[in-house]
Scaffold this active site. Sequence first.
Site, PDB file in Angstrom:
ATOM      1  CB  SER A   1      -0.877   0.017   1.248  1.00  0.00           C
ATOM      2  OG  SER A   1      -0.051   0.283   2.373  1.00  0.00           O
ATOM      3  CE  LYS A   2      -1.187   6.476  -3.561  1.00  0.00           C
ATOM      4  NZ  LYS A   2      -2.624   6.506  -3.792  1.00  0.00           N
ATOM      5  NE  ARG A   3      -0.166   1.048   5.897  1.00  0.00           N
ATOM      6  CZ  ARG A   3       0.058  -0.214   6.205  1.00  0.00           C
ATOM      7  NH1 ARG A   3       0.901  -0.541   7.142  1.00  0.00           N
ATOM      8  NH2 ARG A   3      -0.573  -1.186   5.554  1.00  0.00           N
TER       9      ARG A   3
ATOM     10  N   GLY B   1       5.328   3.209   0.280  1.00  0.00           N
ATOM     11  CA  GLY B   1       6.054   4.116  -0.617  1.00  0.00           C
ATOM     12  C   GLY B   1       5.425   4.058  -1.990  1.00  0.00           C
TER      13      GLY B   1
END
Length: 423
Positions: free
Chosen positions: A199-201, A203
Amino acid sequence: MVRVRFAPSPTGHLHIGSVRTALFNWLYAKSQAGVFILRIEDTDQKRSSDVYMESILQDMKWLGLNWDEGPYFQSKRFDLYRSYAQKFLEKGLAYKDGEAVIFKIPDEKIKIYDLVHGEIEVDNALIDDLVLMKSDGSPAFNFACAIDDIEMQITHVIRGDDHISNTNKQLAVYNALGAKPPKFAHIPLILGPDKAPLSKRFGAVSITDYRAMGYLPQAMINYLSLLGWAPGDNKEFMGAEEVIKKFSLKRINKTGAEFNLDKLRWINGEHIRKLTLDEFVKVGLDFIKPECGEAWFRKFAELYHGRVKTLVEFKEEFNIFISDDVKYNEEAVEKFLKKDKVSDILNITKKRLEAIEPFTQGNIEKEARALVAELKIESADLIHPLRVAVTGKSVSAGIFEVLELLGKKKVIARLGSILNKTT
Ligand code: GLU
């Protein structure tokens, strides 16, 4: 004839998980001399956008995932879905709720034969009736997807694990229409280092990001092909042709595949090295868009071809040469410039370099060796401070080549300004 499809929804940039799905479909089609179809699932008109659609097409082209048919747009096929919904109504398989058409899914056990997961049994008595057409006249996702797979004569549905839970509903649509279902292969999700879905967490998750980070399309293809699949011979560095030759659905893993940026960097470096110098120059020019002579850029590219793992690293090296403002790495300065005698050595080096004509690698090296002998110092006592003084860093390509490429004017100016600072 094998017919597969990639069916992205244009509600965001292409996620690397989606690229991996597209890739496995493409690889399977290529390995079976089949047909790879691109279908844009843009029925949700509020969330879909042309910008994302364009970006998906661009990314597919950049990666070389060329489609044989399409792109088909679900938003242009509403009449088709409506006519199928009508069939359901006529056969008494569906009912209307206002404008919506709703399918009474028969209460029965359904078996999904999945090429990755084996047989999965689902009891459709446990699920609700399925919306086919929504009251706003648009088709529901599972309905449009199943109808298109039937109409497009898809033989294999290869997609992410997250769609397993849709498959029994889609199979119910097939059964109601007496259509032969395709084979399914649900591929494991890509996990981040924390073992949760990427996920965007974590990067960068879109392929656009990786492109901007200086990864080559062939490296992305190579690396993503290894996420959930392996050729079985421990080989990791491969071109697309080799992956196609070795690819089989049987070798897809059941469990999640962990994304490993270090490995991607390694593979990217290998693909960079595999380029010819001409190819590397072209890729570098495209990426950096430098305002310098092409002959000079070619020399620079030759010097760094074997030393960089991404095009961003290549660009950083380029900036060191071009910029008028050297960024000094503190550690390197501490270690190599803040030492006794360094400014004396650099001072005399500056004078000697100034006198060299022409300012070529060979001449520079000869002069440096002579100076080392004269001052009775080690080569390292001259080379390390010199390197830090002109590049700001403790590592670079061969220093004499670097000096020639920088040119006398820049070298002298940089030495002058560092001497001003340190003395
Ligand atoms: N449009 C769906 C998605 O983007 C894919 C549906 C499918 O592959 O069956 O997740």
